[in-house]
Each structure stands twice: as structure tokens, then as C-alpha cells.
Design a protein around this motif. Structure first.
Motif, PDB file in Angstrom:
ATOM      1  N   MET A   1       0.844  -1.194   0.000  1.00  0.00           N
ATOM      2  CA  MET A   1       0.000   0.000   0.000  1.00  0.00           C
ATOM      3  C   MET A   1       0.886   1.253   0.000  1.00  0.00           C
ATOM      4  SD  MET A   1      -3.269   0.207  -0.034  1.00  0.00           S
ATOM      5  CE  MET A   1      -4.278   1.645  -0.250  1.00  0.00           C
TER       6      MET A   1
ATOM      7  N   VAL B   1       3.081   6.466  -7.261  1.00  0.00           N
ATOM      8  CA  VAL B   1       2.217   7.391  -8.005  1.00  0.00           C
ATOM      9  C   VAL B   1       2.363   8.836  -7.518  1.00  0.00           C
ATOM     10  CG1 VAL B   1       0.111   7.311  -6.631  1.00  0.00           C
ATOM     11  CG2 VAL B   1      -0.040   7.439  -9.119  1.00  0.00           C
TER      12      VAL B   1
ATOM     13  N   LEU C   1       1.270   7.590 -13.512  1.00  0.00           N
ATOM     14  CA  LEU C   1      -0.116   7.131 -13.466  1.00  0.00           C
ATOM     15  C   LEU C   1      -0.287   5.860 -14.277  1.00  0.00           C
ATOM     16  CD1 LEU C   1      -1.950  10.519 -13.862  1.00  0.00           C
ATOM     17  CD2 LEU C   1      -2.122   9.007 -11.932  1.00  0.00           C
ATOM     18  N   ARG C   2       0.310   5.859 -15.468  1.00  0.00           N
ATOM     19  CA  ARG C   2       0.149   4.737 -16.376  1.00  0.00           C
ATOM     20  C   ARG C   2       0.762   3.472 -15.797  1.00  0.00           C
ATOM     21  NH1 ARG C   2       3.358   6.166 -21.138  1.00  0.00           N
ATOM     22  NH2 ARG C   2       4.786   4.706 -20.184  1.00  0.00           N
TER      23      ARG C   2
ATOM     24  N   SER D   1       1.635   2.888 -12.617  1.00  0.00           N
ATOM     25  CA  SER D   1       1.166   2.422 -11.315  1.00  0.00           C
ATOM     26  C   SER D   1      -0.120   1.633 -11.461  1.00  0.00           C
ATOM     27  CB  SER D   1       0.989   3.592 -10.352  1.00  0.00           C
ATOM     28  OG  SER D   1       0.209   4.570 -10.930  1.00  0.00           O
ATOM     29  N   ILE D   2      -0.920   1.891 -12.508  1.00  0.00           N
ATOM     30  CA  ILE D   2      -2.106   1.058 -12.729  1.00  0.00           C
ATOM     31  C   ILE D   2      -1.692  -0.396 -12.902  1.00  0.00           C
ATOM     32  CG2 ILE D   2      -3.884   0.507 -14.416  1.00  0.00           C
ATOM     33  CD1 ILE D   2      -4.220   3.464 -14.888  1.00  0.00           C
TER      34      ILE D   2
ATOM     35  N   LEU E   1      -0.268  -1.874  -9.619  1.00  0.00           N
ATOM     36  CA  LEU E   1      -1.335  -2.137  -8.667  1.00  0.00           C
ATOM     37  C   LEU E   1      -2.101  -3.390  -9.049  1.00  0.00           C
ATOM     38  CD1 LEU E   1      -3.061   1.027  -7.415  1.00  0.00           C
ATOM     39  CD2 LEU E   1      -3.965  -1.172  -6.880  1.00  0.00           C
TER      40      LEU E   1
ATOM     41  N   PHE F   1      -8.326   2.917  -3.545  1.00  0.00           N
ATOM     42  CA  PHE F   1      -7.154   3.569  -4.139  1.00  0.00           C
ATOM     43  C   PHE F   1      -7.123   3.347  -5.648  1.00  0.00           C
ATOM     44  CE2 PHE F   1      -2.710   3.996  -5.259  1.00  0.00           C
ATOM     45  CZ  PHE F   1      -2.321   5.075  -4.512  1.00  0.00           C
ATOM     46  N   PHE F   2      -7.439   2.122  -6.060  1.00  0.00           N
ATOM     47  CA  PHE F   2      -7.401   1.764  -7.480  1.00  0.00           C
ATOM     48  C   PHE F   2      -8.434   2.579  -8.257  1.00  0.00           C
ATOM     49  CE2 PHE F   2      -6.753  -2.310 -10.198  1.00  0.00           C
ATOM     50  CZ  PHE F   2      -6.198  -1.543 -11.192  1.00  0.00           C
TER      51      PHE F   2
ATOM     52  N   LEU G   1      -7.275   6.085  -8.579  1.00  0.00           N
ATOM     53  CA  LEU G   1      -6.173   6.093  -9.544  1.00  0.00           C
ATOM     54  C   LEU G   1      -6.703   6.030 -10.972  1.00  0.00           C
ATOM     55  CD1 LEU G   1      -3.073   5.942  -9.822  1.00  0.00           C
ATOM     56  CD2 LEU G   1      -3.304   3.485  -9.852  1.00  0.00           C
ATOM     57  N   ALA G   2      -7.710   5.176 -11.179  1.00  0.00           N
ATOM     58  CA  ALA G   2      -8.283   5.044 -12.516  1.00  0.00           C
ATOM     59  C   ALA G   2      -8.945   6.356 -12.936  1.00  0.00           C
ATOM     60  CB  ALA G   2      -9.295   3.907 -12.536  1.00  0.00           C
TER      61      ALA G   2
ATOM     62  N   ARG H   1      -8.189   9.390 -11.857  1.00  0.00           N
ATOM     63  CA  ARG H   1      -7.131  10.363 -12.102  1.00  0.00           C
ATOM     64  C   ARG H   1      -6.443  10.082 -13.442  1.00  0.00           C
ATOM     65  NH1 ARG H   1      -3.376  13.504  -9.225  1.00  0.00           N
ATOM     66  NH2 ARG H   1      -2.620  14.793 -10.910  1.00  0.00           N
ATOM     67  N   ALA H   2      -6.204   8.802 -13.708  1.00  0.00           N
ATOM     68  CA  ALA H   2      -5.540   8.437 -14.964  1.00  0.00           C
ATOM     69  C   ALA H   2      -6.424   8.795 -16.152  1.00  0.00           C
ATOM     70  CB  ALA H   2      -5.217   6.943 -14.967  1.00  0.00           C
TER      71      ALA H   2
END
Lengths: 496, 113
Positions: free
Chosen positions: A141, A148, A156-157, A159-160, A163, B86-87, B90-91, B93-94
Motif C-alpha cells: 500500500m 504514483v 499514473l500509467r 502504477s495502474i 497495482l 485507491f485503485f 487512480l483510474a 485520475r488516470a
């Protein structure tokens, strides 16, 4: 003091909580974070000394007896890895003062760093398989936040993907723990080991082997073992240098430690299948790691692929399962953590100066930055395992053990891989530092002198670790001894 | 009962795998949700589905269900809840920054020359 082995987890935890309250005061954060990291180093060194003189330290939390509560166990391997983790985190925090930028520092950067260390130290110290999962999640976590933080497009790209891979591997971890619980009915590692021994004695090896392989997939995903390393090159490419250093040095090594621990403590009864599989995966990791390291002309990518090679080398030692090979693995894992952190930080400085990671646009750095160049040179030689430096003793022991186990091809491939590793880092040195000096856009601004402090500490440590191998060897052999004789661990935890 | 649960969990894993392999980011996140459901149900099933009272000492029943898997699931649920939150952010924001949720278009080419 009986709670002593809790301190390497507790100090960063309290620091992390404190840092969240002062997240707008950058100077104060720096002081608090670095002092706490330094204290952790001292505590961890004292812990290693205590384990050396008094044997394995165990702590039953809340005084519940061993199989029923959560037990923390600090044997020599854990203590050494906790010490290395603390040193590396201290170096990375010092590097971050000038290397990360205020805009990140104001948004809980140091707090995330502290929680990452909580997770790593906890994973090294725990004696309970589900608690290991929880500490993995604490670590992951914080690593999601660190990868990110800053929110650039590439971060961003990537870390997707990072994750997603880790969510899947965590779900697999839960599934594997579920299967193991239904077969054995316990979660304490020492108790698990006893139960698995009795199940194996009854001849029901099949299910144990399946669970063992499932754990290999889980920890292989965390530790970037072939064929499960596909996520690593992209993800580690994205974050800034100090984050990359702490990821490259610590995160994969937690997976490697977990493989070492589970296969020496839990699944050693059935030998053969799992060990052979581990050996094959290790050899292929080495091969694919060096292919990647040679192929790229990008300085970050070269060091990233060297992580995969190192993971393969360590696991090749673990797969051989004799005392020499394991001592070599332990020696090598500590060396590799220190040197990888140093190399990532040095690469970070090079990128800060030149503004690019493309090796073809860099040359002649040695003229204006001789200190950087020679530090990098020593770190490269240490990575490849040139005799007086730290990589040598570990690899020597490891190869001796591998040959004793009659894995001749594995030994030959490890020896060959050293050459290619040396070639890949020398490629950076020859093309980046020699040649005609160019002018770079970051040259005026980059605070090279301040940034150099952290990698210089690490490189000096690597040299001392190699030259003083006689001094550290008793510690290493104590760690390997427990890996070879899991009964010592079980007796210490279950107090029989 | 365990057999039935095994089939249900298997179907959940199948759907999760299928969704995770798709192109749209939201479908992938739904897939991870199904995957964690499957894992939690598996943990419950693997602890044994024998009949017994709820694990409350006030019930004073002759036998109770196993309390340990329930505690493990509770821990795993909150962890996967945190990670999913969080995911999702993140999605979001992305999507705002990169302007796409298609995984095919989220490829990186840095340092590949």
C-alpha cells in the motif's frame, strides 16, 4: 528487554503517524524522518548482536502461547535483513532531502516511506503466515502511494499496472493461505512446519506440493522471478530515483526472503519437485535478466534488469539447499540490497545532471564529476563480484554450494552471468563517463555534492562488507545454519 | 455444501480472470472485485462449513463454527477495500490526465530504443 525485536517495526510506525501531522513543515519532517531512521539502524544493529549472542529471539504478542497468538521471530537472517533495510532506508531518506523536490515532500512522502519500512521490517520479522500477508499489504500500500506520488503521466500509467499485478498476487496469497489452513489447521509457521511434516509422513505429499507451488507463484510475483517478472521493468521505470532505489533494494527481496523462509521451513520434506522447479526458475531469471541488461541503452533499464539477475542468483543458491549455498545466498542478498540501492541513487544523480536516461545522449561525465564516476565504478565492480569487494564472497560460497549439490549447469550459468552483468554496467561507465564532455541542461542546478552523500555511504559499506567478510561471516553462517536445520526455529518458537 | 461452494468460487474466479483480461480499465477493476470475493469465500469454505452456532460465547451452544477464518476474512476484506478505493481513484485520475481508459493505449515506449 523482551519487546526489543518489536522496535524496528514500532519506531517507523510511530514516526509515520507523527509525520502525517506535520506534513506541511518540510524541514521538520526531514529531521524527524532521518533521526528516526538513524535510531532504527542502531536498534537493528543491537538486535543483530543480541541474536548473535543469545540465539533466536521470539516474542508472543499479548502473552498468548505460540501456536495460538501471533509470534514475532527474529533469527539471524531476519535480524540481518532488518539491519540492511534500516541502513538503506536511512540512505534513501538522506538522498530525498535534495533528490525528491518540495512538492512531493509536502504530500506525505516521508510518512509513506516510514510505513513502507514498517511493512518490510514486519515481513522479515513475523512468524505467522497470515501476518506475513498483512505486512506485505502494508508494504504494498505504501509502495502504491510512493510510485504514483507526483502524478506525472508515466507514473499514473505504470502504477495502474503495478497495482493490478499486486492485487492479483495478494488474492492468490489469500487463496494459498486458505488451502494451507484447510490442510493443516494452523497459521503459525513453526507449527505449520510440524503439521506438514506429519502430513508428509502419512504419504499425502500431493496436496503439499501443490500448495508449495502456489506459494512459489505468489512470492515469485512479488520477487520478480521468471516467468513472473514481466511487470517489473515498466513499473520500476516510473518513480523518481530515491523511490526507485528503495523499491529495487527492498521490495523484490521481501519476496525472495519469503521463498527462502517457506521452502527451508515449511516445504523441505518433499524435496525434489519444488526444489527442481525453483532451480529452473532461478536459472531462467538469470538468463532473461542478463538479456535485458545487455539489450537496453537506457541506464535505468539496465540496472532494473540486473535486479532480475540477482534474484535468480540468490534463488539458485536457495534451490541447492546446502549450508554453503545458503550462506552464499544470505551473503549475496545483503550485498545486492546495498549495491542496488547505491547504483539506483547514482543513476538518479546522472539523470539529475543530464536530464535524460538515454545512454547515447550522455558522455564524458568523468571530466566534471570525477567523484561520481569513481563511486559508480566501484559500485559496478562490487555488483559484478570482483574479489576485494562485496559481491565476491557471496558468489564464491554460492557457487561452491551449487557445485556441491551437483548442479553444474546452474553454476556455470551463474559464472557466465557475472561477465554479462559486468559488461552491462561497464557499458554505462564507458559510454557515459568516458568520451567527449557534453553540456547538459541540469548541470547548473543539480546539487551533486549533497546528493553524493547517500550513495557514498552505501558504497563504502559495500567495500567494508567485502573486505571485512571474516568479521561478518559468523553472522551469515549462523543464519544459514537455521535455514538448514529448521528444528532450531521450531524449538525456539514452540519452546519444547 | 463445500462442493457447491467450490463450484461457485470457481465461477467467480473464471469471471474475474475474463474481466481482468479485457481492455477497459473499469472492467478490470470489477474483475479484481470478483477475485477478492472469490478469495474470501474460499477462505470461509476452506475453514469448514460444519454446522454450529455463531462464534458468540453467549450462545452457550455445544459447538461453534471456526472463528479464525472469519477473522482472516474480515482483515482481508478491509485490506481489499482500501486497495480497491485507491485503485478506483487512480483510474479516475488516470482517465482525467491521460484521456483514455483503454489499456491498449496505456503502453509505454520509454527507453525501448
Amino acid at each position: 528487554m523482551i519487546n526489543f525485536l518489536l522496535l524496528p517495526i514500532l519506531i517507523p510506525l510511530i514516526t509515520g503517524v507523527l509525520l502525517m501531522f506535520i506534513n506541511k513543515h518540510v524541514m521538520l519532517q526531514r529531521w524527524v524522518a532521518s533521526i528516526s531512521a538513524f535510531v532504527t539502524v542502531i536498534i537493528a544493529a543491537m538486535l543483530a548482536h543480541k541474536v548473535h549472542t543469545e540465539g533466536i529471539q521470539t516474542l508472543n504478542l499479548s502473552n498468548w502461547d505460540a501456536p495460538f497468538g501471533i509470534t514475532l521471530v527474529s533469527d539471524m537472517l531476519s535480524a540481518l535483513l532488518v539491519l540492511t533495510t534500516s541502513i538503506i532506508s536511512f540512505a534513501c531518506i538522506i538522498f530525498s532531502f535534495r533528490g525528491i523536490g518540495q512538492e512531493r515532500e509536502k504530500f506525505n512522502y516521508y510518512a509513506s516511506m516510514s510505513f513502507l519500512i514498517v511493512g518490510v521490517n514486519g515481513a522479515f520479522t513475523t512468524g505467522d503466515i497470515f501476518n506475513l500477508f498483512v505486512f506485505f499489504e502494508v508494504m504494498l500500500m505504501s509502495s502504491y502511494v510512493l510510485i504514483v506520488l507526483g502524478g506525472t503521466k508515466i507514473q499514473l500509467r505504470e502504477s495502474i499496472k503495478y497495482l493490478l499485478v499486486n492485487v492479483i498476487s495478494s488474492a492468490l496469497f489469500v487463496i494459498a493461505v486458505g488451502y494451507l489452513y484447510s490442510v493443516t489447521g494452523t497459521l503459525n509457521m513453526a507449527h505449520l512446519s510440524e503439521r506438514i511434516a506429519s502430513i508428509s509422513a502419512d504419504g499425502q505429499l500431493g496436496i503439499i506440493t501443490v500448495i508449495g507451488v502456489l506459494f512459489m507463484i505468489v512470492f515469485g510475483l512479488k520477487g520478480a522471478v521468471f516467468p513472473l517478472f514481466f511487470w517489473l521493468p515498466g513499473s520500476y521505470y516510473a518513480p523518481p530515483a530515491p523511490v526507485m532505489a528503495i523499491f529495487g533494494a527492498l521490495l523484490t527481496k521481501v519476496g525472495v526472503y519469503s521463498i527462502t523462509r517457506t521452502y527451508s521451513l515449511l516445504f523441505y520434506h518433499e524435496g525434489g519437485t519444488i526444489q527442481a522447479l525453483l532451480g529452473v526458475m532461478a536459472v531462467l531469471s538469470i538468463i532473461f535478466g542478463v538479456i535485458g541488461a545487455i539489450a537496453y541503452w537506457d541506464i535505468k533499464k539496465i540496472i532494473i534488469y540486473n535486479i532480475i539477475t540477482a534474484v535468480g542468483v540468490i534463488l539458485a543458491g536457495v534451490a541447492s539447499m546446502n549450508e554453503d549455498a545458503l550462506a552464499g545466498s544470505v551473503f549475496y542478498i545483503i550485498h545486492d540490497m546495498i549495491v542496488k540501492a547505491a547504483l539506483f541513487l547514482l543513476v538518479g544523480i546522472m539523470i539529475a545532471i543530464t536530464g535524460t536516461s538515454n545512454l547515447k545522449q550522455i558522455s564524458g561525465l568523468i571530466k566534471n564529476y570525477p567523484g561520481l564516476a569513481w563511486t559508480f565504478f566501484i559500485a559496478s565492480l562490487a555488483l559484478a563480484g570482483i574479489p576485494p569487494l562485496s559481491g565476491f564472497v557471496g558468489k564464491l560460497l554460492l557457487i561452491k554450494g551449487v557445485f556441491d549439490a551437483e548442479h553444474y549447469w546452474t553454476g556455470a550459468i551463474i559464472l557466465m552471468s557475472s561477465l554479462f552483468v559486468l559488461f552491462s554496467v561497464m557499458k554505462i561507465f564507458i559510454n557515459g563517463f568516458w568520451g567527449k564532455p557534453l553540456t547538459y541542461k541540469g548541470e547548473e542546478k543539480a546539487p551533486v555534492r549533497q546528493l553524493m552523500a547517500a550513495p557514498v555511504i552505501l558504497v563504502i559499506l559495500a567495500v567494508v562488507y567485502g573486505v571485512g567478510a571474516d568479521f561478518v561471516f559468523p553472522y551469515i553462517s549462523q543464519a544459514a545454519n537455521i535455514l538448514v536445520n529448521p528444528d532450531l526455529y521450531i524449538d525456539a518458537v514452540l519452546k519444547e | 455444501m463445500e462442493i457447491l461452494m467450490a463450484f461457485v468460487i470457481g465461477i467467480l474466479f473464471m469471471c474475474a480472470t475474463y474481466l481482468i483480461l479485457s481492455k477497459s480499465l473499469l472492467r478490470i477493476i470489477i474483475g479484481t472485485g470478483l477475485l477478492s470475493h472469490g478469495a474470501h469465500l474460499l477462505l470461509l469454505t476452506m475453514g469448514g462449513l460444519k454446522k454450529g452456532a455463531a462464534p458468540l460465547l453467549g450462545e452457550e451452544a455445544p459447538s461453534y463454527t471456526d472463528p479464525l477464518p472469519q477473522a482472516l476474512i474480515l482483515t482481508a476484506i478491509v485490506i481489499s477495500f482500501g486497495v480497491t478505493a485507491f485503485f478506483l481513484v487512480l483510474a479516475y485520475r488516470a482517465y482525467k490526465e491521460l484521456g483514455t481508459d483503454n489499456m491498449e493505449k496505456l503502453r509505454g515506449t520509454e527507453g525501448n530504443d
